[in-house]
Design an enzyme around this catalytic site. Structure first.
Site, PDB file in Angstrom:
ATOM      1  N   MET A  92       0.825  -1.220   0.000  1.00 45.15           N
ATOM      2  CA  MET A  92       0.000   0.000   0.000  1.00 45.15           C
ATOM      3  C   MET A  92       0.859   1.270   0.000  1.00 45.15           C
ATOM      4  O   MET A  92       0.707   2.134  -0.860  1.00 45.15           O
ATOM      5  CB  MET A  92      -0.933  -0.042   1.219  1.00 45.15           C
ATOM      6  CG  MET A  92      -1.925   1.077   1.276  1.00 45.15           C
ATOM      7  SD  MET A  92      -3.288   0.735   2.388  1.00 45.15           S
ATOM      8  CE  MET A  92      -2.472   0.267   3.900  1.00 45.15           C
ATOM      9  N   LEU A  93       1.746   1.393   0.965  1.00 42.66           N
ATOM     10  CA  LEU A  93       2.573   2.605   1.037  1.00 42.66           C
ATOM     11  C   LEU A  93       3.540   2.676  -0.143  1.00 42.66           C
ATOM     12  O   LEU A  93       3.721   3.734  -0.747  1.00 42.66           O
ATOM     13  CB  LEU A  93       3.351   2.619   2.362  1.00 42.66           C
ATOM     14  CG  LEU A  93       4.343   3.772   2.517  1.00 42.66           C
ATOM     15  CD1 LEU A  93       3.645   5.129   2.453  1.00 42.66           C
ATOM     16  CD2 LEU A  93       5.121   3.631   3.835  1.00 42.66           C
ATOM     17  N   TYR A 119       3.676  -8.987  16.297  1.00 41.93           N
ATOM     18  CA  TYR A 119       3.972  -8.033  15.220  1.00 41.93           C
ATOM     19  C   TYR A 119       4.749  -6.837  15.784  1.00 41.93           C
ATOM     20  O   TYR A 119       5.782  -6.431  15.235  1.00 41.93           O
ATOM     21  CB  TYR A 119       2.660  -7.592  14.569  1.00 41.93           C
ATOM     22  CG  TYR A 119       2.774  -6.399  13.651  1.00 41.93           C
ATOM     23  CD1 TYR A 119       3.303  -6.532  12.366  1.00 41.93           C
ATOM     24  CD2 TYR A 119       2.335  -5.133  14.050  1.00 41.93           C
ATOM     25  CE1 TYR A 119       3.394  -5.432  11.512  1.00 41.93           C
ATOM     26  CE2 TYR A 119       2.416  -4.036  13.211  1.00 41.93           C
ATOM     27  CZ  TYR A 119       2.952  -4.185  11.942  1.00 41.93           C
ATOM     28  OH  TYR A 119       3.039  -3.097  11.113  1.00 41.93           O
ATOM     29  N   LYS A 173       8.514  -5.563  14.806  1.00 41.26           N
ATOM     30  CA  LYS A 173       8.760  -4.221  14.256  1.00 41.26           C
ATOM     31  C   LYS A 173       9.727  -3.441  15.147  1.00 41.26           C
ATOM     32  O   LYS A 173      10.542  -2.660  14.649  1.00 41.26           O
ATOM     33  CB  LYS A 173       7.445  -3.465  14.088  1.00 41.26           C
ATOM     34  CG  LYS A 173       6.517  -4.017  13.016  1.00 41.26           C
ATOM     35  CD  LYS A 173       7.069  -3.912  11.600  1.00 41.26           C
ATOM     36  CE  LYS A 173       7.142  -2.482  11.114  1.00 41.26           C
ATOM     37  NZ  LYS A 173       7.631  -2.441   9.685  1.00 41.26           N
ATOM     38  N   TRP A 208      -2.464   2.789  11.481  1.00 40.82           N
ATOM     39  CA  TRP A 208      -3.830   2.695  10.939  1.00 40.82           C
ATOM     40  C   TRP A 208      -3.883   3.173   9.474  1.00 40.82           C
ATOM     41  O   TRP A 208      -4.694   4.010   9.105  1.00 40.82           O
ATOM     42  CB  TRP A 208      -4.794   3.516  11.805  1.00 40.82           C
ATOM     43  CG  TRP A 208      -4.989   3.021  13.198  1.00 40.82           C
ATOM     44  CD1 TRP A 208      -4.119   2.322  13.980  1.00 40.82           C
ATOM     45  CD2 TRP A 208      -6.159   3.228  14.014  1.00 40.82           C
ATOM     46  NE1 TRP A 208      -4.667   2.085  15.218  1.00 40.82           N
ATOM     47  CE2 TRP A 208      -5.912   2.627  15.263  1.00 40.82           C
ATOM     48  CE3 TRP A 208      -7.382   3.871  13.809  1.00 40.82           C
ATOM     49  CZ2 TRP A 208      -6.849   2.637  16.306  1.00 40.82           C
ATOM     50  CZ3 TRP A 208      -8.310   3.897  14.839  1.00 40.82           C
ATOM     51  CH2 TRP A 208      -8.041   3.268  16.075  1.00 40.82           C
TER      52      TRP A 208
HETATM   53  N1  LIG Z   1      -0.991  -1.044   7.261  1.00 42.53           N
HETATM   54  C1  LIG Z   1      -0.994  -0.418   8.442  1.00 42.53           C
HETATM   55  O1  LIG Z   1      -2.041  -0.126   9.038  1.00 42.53           O
HETATM   56  C2  LIG Z   1       0.315  -0.055   9.094  1.00 42.53           C
HETATM   57  C3  LIG Z   1       0.303   0.551  10.350  1.00 42.53           C
HETATM   58  C4  LIG Z   1       1.505   0.890  10.954  1.00 42.53           C
HETATM   59  C5  LIG Z   1       2.701   0.657  10.288  1.00 42.53           C
HETATM   60  N2  LIG Z   1       2.697   0.050   9.076  1.00 42.53           N
HETATM   61  C6  LIG Z   1       3.975  -0.214   8.432  1.00 42.53           C
HETATM   62  O2  LIG Z   1       4.002   0.508   7.208  1.00 42.53           O
HETATM   63  C7  LIG Z   1       4.789  -0.197   6.244  1.00 42.53           C
HETATM   64  C8  LIG Z   1       3.993  -0.339   4.964  1.00 42.53           C
HETATM   65  O3  LIG Z   1       2.805  -1.038   5.263  1.00 42.53           O
HETATM   66  P1  LIG Z   1       1.742  -1.416   4.130  1.00 42.53           P
HETATM   67  O4  LIG Z   1       0.421  -1.483   4.799  1.00 42.53           O
HETATM   68  O5  LIG Z   1       1.963  -0.575   2.924  1.00 42.53           O
HETATM   69  O6  LIG Z   1       2.205  -2.915   3.842  1.00 42.53           O
HETATM   70  P2  LIG Z   1       1.623  -3.962   2.788  1.00 42.53           P
HETATM   71  O7  LIG Z   1       0.605  -3.336   1.916  1.00 42.53           O
HETATM   72  O8  LIG Z   1       1.276  -5.204   3.541  1.00 42.53           O
HETATM   73  O9  LIG Z   1       2.908  -4.238   1.899  1.00 42.53           O
HETATM   74  C9  LIG Z   1       4.032  -4.913   2.407  1.00 42.53           C
HETATM   75  C10 LIG Z   1       4.814  -5.423   1.218  1.00 42.53           C
HETATM   76  O10 LIG Z   1       5.978  -6.081   1.696  1.00 42.53           O
HETATM   77  C11 LIG Z   1       6.192  -7.206   0.883  1.00 42.53           C
HETATM   78  N3  LIG Z   1       7.069  -8.173   1.543  1.00 42.53           N
HETATM   79  C12 LIG Z   1       6.756  -9.070   2.513  1.00 42.53           C
HETATM   80  N4  LIG Z   1       7.834  -9.798   2.824  1.00 42.53           N
HETATM   81  C13 LIG Z   1       8.848  -9.361   2.042  1.00 42.53           C
HETATM   82  C14 LIG Z   1      10.213  -9.731   1.884  1.00 42.53           C
HETATM   83  N5  LIG Z   1      10.750 -10.699   2.613  1.00 42.53           N
HETATM   84  N6  LIG Z   1      10.960  -9.058   0.992  1.00 42.53           N
HETATM   85  C15 LIG Z   1      10.421  -8.068   0.234  1.00 42.53           C
HETATM   86  N7  LIG Z   1       9.135  -7.690   0.315  1.00 42.53           N
HETATM   87  C16 LIG Z   1       8.371  -8.329   1.215  1.00 42.53           C
HETATM   88  C17 LIG Z   1       4.812  -7.733   0.608  1.00 42.53           C
HETATM   89  O11 LIG Z   1       4.835  -8.582  -0.513  1.00 42.53           O
HETATM   90  P3  LIG Z   1       3.725  -9.748  -0.672  1.00 42.53           P
HETATM   91  O12 LIG Z   1       2.443  -9.016  -0.941  1.00 42.53           O
HETATM   92  O13 LIG Z   1       4.227 -10.532  -1.805  1.00 42.53           O
HETATM   93  O14 LIG Z   1       3.694 -10.477   0.633  1.00 42.53           O
HETATM   94  C18 LIG Z   1       4.044  -6.434   0.363  1.00 42.53           C
HETATM   95  O15 LIG Z   1       4.105  -6.052  -0.994  1.00 42.53           O
HETATM   96  C19 LIG Z   1       5.195  -1.498   6.922  1.00 42.53           C
HETATM   97  O16 LIG Z   1       6.475  -1.335   7.482  1.00 42.53           O
HETATM   98  C20 LIG Z   1       4.189  -1.649   8.044  1.00 42.53           C
HETATM   99  O17 LIG Z   1       4.720  -2.412   9.125  1.00 42.53           O
HETATM  100  C21 LIG Z   1       1.531  -0.296   8.460  1.00 42.53           C
END
Ligand SMILES: NC(=O)c1ccc[n+]([C@@H]2O[C@H](COP(=O)([O-])OP(=O)(O)OC[C@H]3O[C@@H](n4cnc5c(N)ncnc54)[C@H](OP(=O)(O)O)[C@@H]3O)[C@@H](O)[C@H]2O)c1
Length: 269
Positions: free
Chosen positions: A11-12, A117, A121, A138
């Site tokens: 997403m990000l 989780y 992190k 969020w």
């Molecule tokens: N979403 C939230 O509400 C939230 C809240 C707080 C912080 N964050 C943090 O914000 C960041 C971005 O979050 P997001 O929601 O955009 O995440 P997301 O949509 O789940 O995307 C994460 C990406 O990481 C990839 N990935 C997983 N394992 C990997 C690996 N070993 N090597 C390379 N790529 C890998 C996934 O690929 P696959 O799809 O192939 O698995 C996916 O494309 C993360 O650090 C997350 O912890 C998110």
């Protein structure tokens, strides 16, 4: 400035890659960040000044049963990215906090995650010591599954929805966060809080989505977290202080237009 974005397709990362159109954005298939040799090869090939690590194990509940695997991505792999010589911007989470506070958490407040989780992190934050760490919370946006899109779907499908009303946080539009991250190429090392300002509950966020849809927000019923059992406990309060981005309601109003346009164009809610 040469940028490399990991976790492309997430997403990000999708919003960030759209913003930095000459950035190299590598999906998990193109660069698995757990593979140190692959990271070294990617850095040798693309010679980034800045790496933004958007790759993560983000399945919060699954992490409870797969903590070692989550740690491999969220913790150990970050060390691979931190030692390349490029500057690293590591994306982290409000879930490093335990939720017992009643005022927003400062960047230097003591961390104490309450779920797997969050622990993984936090390990990533430690691995990124000496680099820029951006904690967010969020997240919702036009791409990928997220709470806002789920509420848009449930408004169509159900007469009423029950949503947790005793967890407080800062809903954040991924596009606002991407714009902020794009300003951090030369930021000093340390923790930065990157959320939209203000706070609400999941219930409050769902009500706002219903209002934007022109639906009656009273169709969103408040429930305690204890009535919605999930494997991973969530902090009851994870509002981040010094949030850097505009008010969450204003951001959601603008995001809503983009998300709706994407849904009309056929993206899955
Ligand atoms: N979403 C939230 O509400 C939230 C809240 C707080 C912080 N964050 C943090 O914000 C960041 C971005 O979050 P997001 O929601 O955009 O995440 P997301 O949509 O789940 O995307 C994460 C990406 O990481 C990839 N990935 C997983 N394992 C990997 C690996 N070993 N090597 C390379 N790529 C890998 C996934 O690929 P696959 O799809 O192939 O698995 C996916 O494309 C993360 O650090 C997350 O912890 C998110």
């Amino acid at each position: 400035m040469r940028w490399l974005i990991t976790g492309a397709g997430g997403m990000l990362a999708t919003d960030l890659a759209g913003l930095l159109d000459d950035a190299v954005a590598l999906s998990r298939a193109e660069l698995d960040i757990r593979d140190k040799d692959a990271v070294t090869r990617a850095v040798r090939e693309h010679r980034p000044d800045v790496i933004v690590n958007c790759a993560a194990w983000t399945a919060v509940d699954d992490a409870e049963r797969h903590e070692e695997e989550a740690l491999a991505v969220n913790g150990h792999a970050v060390a691979n990215l931190a030692s390349t010589g490029a500057r690293l911007i590591q994306i982290s989470t409000d879930y490093v906090f335990d939720g017992t506070a009643r005022v927003p958490y400062a960047e230097d407040a003591p961390t104490r995650p309450v779920n797997a989780y969050g622990r993984t992190k936090l390990a990533g934050e430690l691995a990124a010591d000496g680099h820029v760490i951006v904690r967010t919370a969020w997240l919702y946006g036009a791409s990928g599954r997220n709470f806002v899109k789920t509420m848009i779907r449930l408004e169509r499908e159900r007469e009423s929805v029950s949503v947790v009303a005793d967890q407080h946080g800062g809903p954040t539009w991924s596009a606002d966060l991407a714009r902020y991250v794009a300003t951090l190429a030369d930021a000093p090392p340390g923790v930065h809080h990157g959320t939209n300002a203000g706070q609400t509950t999941w219930h409050g966020l769902a009500q706002e989505v219903f209002t934007l849809l022109g639906a009656d927000p009273a169709r969103v019923k408040p429930i305690p977290a204890s009535d919605y059992p999930v494997p991973a406990p969530r902090p009851a309060y994870s509002v981040l202080g010094n949030p850097r981005l505009r008010d969450w309601r204003e951001a959601l109003g603008e995001a809503f237009v983009e998300i709706q346009a994407g849904l009309v164009a056929g993206q899955q809610p």
